[in-house]
Design an enzyme around this catalytic site. Structure first.
Site, PDB file in Angstrom:
ATOM      1  N   ALA A  19       3.563  -3.560  -6.198  1.00 19.18           N
ATOM      2  CA  ALA A  19       3.055  -3.837  -4.853  1.00 19.18           C
ATOM      3  C   ALA A  19       3.038  -5.342  -4.614  1.00 19.18           C
ATOM      4  CB  ALA A  19       1.648  -3.262  -4.701  1.00 19.18           C
TER       5      ALA A  19
ATOM      6  N   GLU B 288       1.187  10.128  -7.451  1.00 19.45           N
ATOM      7  CA  GLU B 288      -0.269  10.050  -7.515  1.00 19.45           C
ATOM      8  C   GLU B 288      -0.733   9.302  -6.283  1.00 19.45           C
ATOM      9  OE1 GLU B 288      -3.989   7.828  -9.389  1.00 19.45           O
ATOM     10  OE2 GLU B 288      -2.301   8.016 -10.793  1.00 19.45           O
TER      11      GLU B 288
ATOM     12  N   GLY C 289      -3.764   9.735  -2.787  1.00 19.22           N
ATOM     13  CA  GLY C 289      -5.155   9.419  -2.466  1.00 19.22           C
ATOM     14  C   GLY C 289      -6.167  10.189  -3.291  1.00 19.22           C
TER      15      GLY C 289
ATOM     16  N   GLY D   6       0.257   5.393  -5.116  1.00 24.31           N
ATOM     17  CA  GLY D   6      -0.099   4.668  -3.900  1.00 24.31           C
ATOM     18  C   GLY D   6      -0.704   5.591  -2.864  1.00 24.31           C
ATOM     19  N   SER D   7      -0.518   5.255  -1.627  1.00 22.40           N
ATOM     20  CA  SER D   7      -1.151   5.985  -0.528  1.00 22.40           C
ATOM     21  C   SER D   7      -0.441   7.298  -0.244  1.00 22.40           C
ATOM     22  CB  SER D   7      -1.127   5.128   0.744  1.00 22.40           C
ATOM     23  OG  SER D   7       0.207   4.988   1.226  1.00 22.40           O
TER      24      SER D   7
ATOM     25  N   PHE E 127     -12.041   3.733  -0.900  1.00 21.01           N
ATOM     26  CA  PHE E 127     -11.425   2.776  -1.815  1.00 21.01           C
ATOM     27  C   PHE E 127     -12.114   1.422  -1.745  1.00 21.01           C
ATOM     28  CE2 PHE E 127      -7.491   1.405  -4.172  1.00 21.01           C
ATOM     29  CZ  PHE E 127      -7.516   2.445  -5.070  1.00 21.01           C
TER      30      PHE E 127
ATOM     31  N   CYS F 100      -8.434   4.583  -8.587  1.00 20.31           N
ATOM     32  CA  CYS F 100      -7.833   5.860  -8.211  1.00 20.31           C
ATOM     33  C   CYS F 100      -8.823   7.003  -8.405  1.00 20.31           C
ATOM     34  CB  CYS F 100      -6.577   6.119  -9.040  1.00 20.31           C
ATOM     35  SG  CYS F 100      -5.272   4.898  -8.813  1.00 20.31           S
TER      36      CYS F 100
END
Length: 459
Positions: A157, A229, A231, A207-208, A364, A263
């Site tokens: 990222a 993987e 939310g 991520g999202s 988050f 996470c």
């Protein structure tokens, strides 16, 4: 030329930037990886494992650089020492099981027939890693993928832009061939185009949910394997027989550590009515004891969120909950460093319900809602009333009761008397909009390889 920038949450300034490569350059990197993978896969498993673990050791030698870099990039206080404990634990475990996990299944070895199933590397694995735990989430796939004989292309990222560069540097310096493990800087458009062109044999994305949907759209029709993987909105449930102090300490740490940017962090807590008042009182005291501030200072225990827009979402959820009748119990005056931007004070909300986003949408961030429940049935219904399912934390002295409740939980992992932990011996997986697939454990090796059968008639 597109520049990928990391805006540091410490001071709001550009900390690092790199140019995104164009499609031709990216395709050339993949081609080099594909060519190099053949020779890498022919090495003995023990040799691949040895080289990967040498890379792990080399990265550990960079600790004095890695820890402050993480603070600058995503805000985690230096007092926590980076991610080396989990990074090493996961690497060591997959190294220990690699030979057995990848061993052929012998069906028959007789004078007449040899029948076996082997695990074969996919080829080129593309790892798209997130910013919140950029080393640990990456190593979940990087280590077993390389050990299994794959080449790996790593994309991190933008918020943790230096992590992939440093990981690859460490592994290559330790002897992993430079074309076998590569870091690449890509924009979203080029990433999607590469996936759509079937450049990779397996893609692992953390991520999202929207990011996961983008990956699935790009891969549509290519038959590329995906591990996603996404939310989470992980709950904790404190039963009437729980160890109260242990439950408070673990669940609140799970809710607040890393400024809530985990996470499997705890985002909602359901407490039996008999313990509710005491739990809330202790939870507020726990949250109020944090020191919010510059993550480069040793006394800071809660750093800024990784970006001010992430903090803005938490503030919006909190404000919506309060407008609907929730009460915020942590005194904001205790946290003068809260600047309305990336630096965000922790908060505990009560009088919450599932009409509020803070109890149903991923936060988050350092906020947690606590609800009173009467019994297991009510708690179970509330825990399952969610579009995500990564982990659930149950607090009781009765393991049979926890297992019984766990059978009806819509989740990837059921914890009893612990939370916010990834056990490398168990499959890390989720359900519903948390994603699909699984990493680590023996199953992680299976997902990073394909079965190949041999039926050899000798006479």
């Amino acid at each position: 030329m597109t520049m990928i920038q990391c805006i540091s949450p410490v001071n709001g300034e550009v900390y690092a930037e790199r140019p995104a490569v164009d499609a031709a350059t990216a395709s050339a990197a993949v081609a080099r990886a594909r060519a190099a993978q053949k020779g890498w896969a022919k090495l003995a498993i023990e040799d691949r494992v040895k080289l990967v673990m040498a890379g792990v050791a080399r990265l550990n030698e960079m600790v004095d650089e890695v820890v402050p870099e993480l603070a600058w990039q995503m805000g985690r206080p230096i007092r926590y020492g980076g991610e080396f404990r989990g990074f090493n634990e996961r690497s060591n475990y997959v190294a220990a099981i690699a030979a057995d996990a990848l061993a052929p299944i012998i069906v028959e070895d007789s004078a007449s027939f040899e029948r076996r199933i082997e695990r074969v590397a996919h080829g080129v694995v593309f790892v798209i890693a997130p910013w919140n735990y950029p080393y640990m989430t990456a190593i979940n796939t990087v280590a077993p993928a390389l050990m299994a004989g794959n080449a790996v292309i790593l994309k991190h990222a933008s918020q943790t832009i230096l992590v992939g560069e440093r990981m690859v540097r460490a592994f290559v310096e330790a002897g992993v061939p430079e074309d076998v493990f590569q870091n690449i800087f890509l924009d979203h458009g080029t990433t999607s185009a590469l996936i759509a062109a079937k450049s990779f044999d397996f893609v692992n994305f953390t991520g999202s949910v929207e990011g996961g949907r983008s990956i699935e759209r790009a891969a549509a029709g290519t038959f590329t394997g995906l591990g996603l993987e996404l939310g989470g909105k992980d709950p904790g449930y404190v039963m009437e027989d729980a160890d109260l102090d242990a439950a408070v300490d673990t669940l609140m740490d799970g809710a607040m550590f890393n400024s809530g940017q985990c996470c499997c962090g705890i985002e909602r807590i359901y407490v039996n009515e008999n313990l509710y008042d005491d739990f809330v009182e202790k939870a507020v005291a726990f949250a109020s004891a944090y020191k919010l501030g510059n993550p480069l200072e040793q006394e800071t225990s809660l750093g800024p969120m990784a970006h001010k827009r992430f903090a803005a979402e938490v503030r919006a959820q909190t404000a919506e909950a309060v407008a609907k009748g929730a009460r915020a119990l942590v005194d904001p005056k205790l946290f003068p460093a809260d600047d309305g931007g990336a630096y965000l004070a922790p908060q505990v909300l009560v009088d919450v319900d599932h009409s509020m986003k803070v109890m149903t949408e991923e936060s988050f961030g350092p906020v947690v809602g606590i609800m009173k429940v009467k019994n297991d049935a009510e708690a179970l219904a509330l825990m399952n009333d969610c579009k995500y399912g990564l982990t659930t934390s149950l607090w009781t002295k009765d393991a049979e009761r926890a297992a019984r409740i766990g059978q009806d939980l819509e989740t990837g992992t059921v914890f009893m008397n612990r939370a916010d932990y990834l056990d490398p011996a168990l499959c890390w997986t989720g359900v519903k909009e948390t994603g699909r697939g699984g990493s680590l454990s023996v199953i992680g090796f299976q997902n990073l390889t394909r079965p190949k059968s041999y039926h050899l008639k000798k006479a």
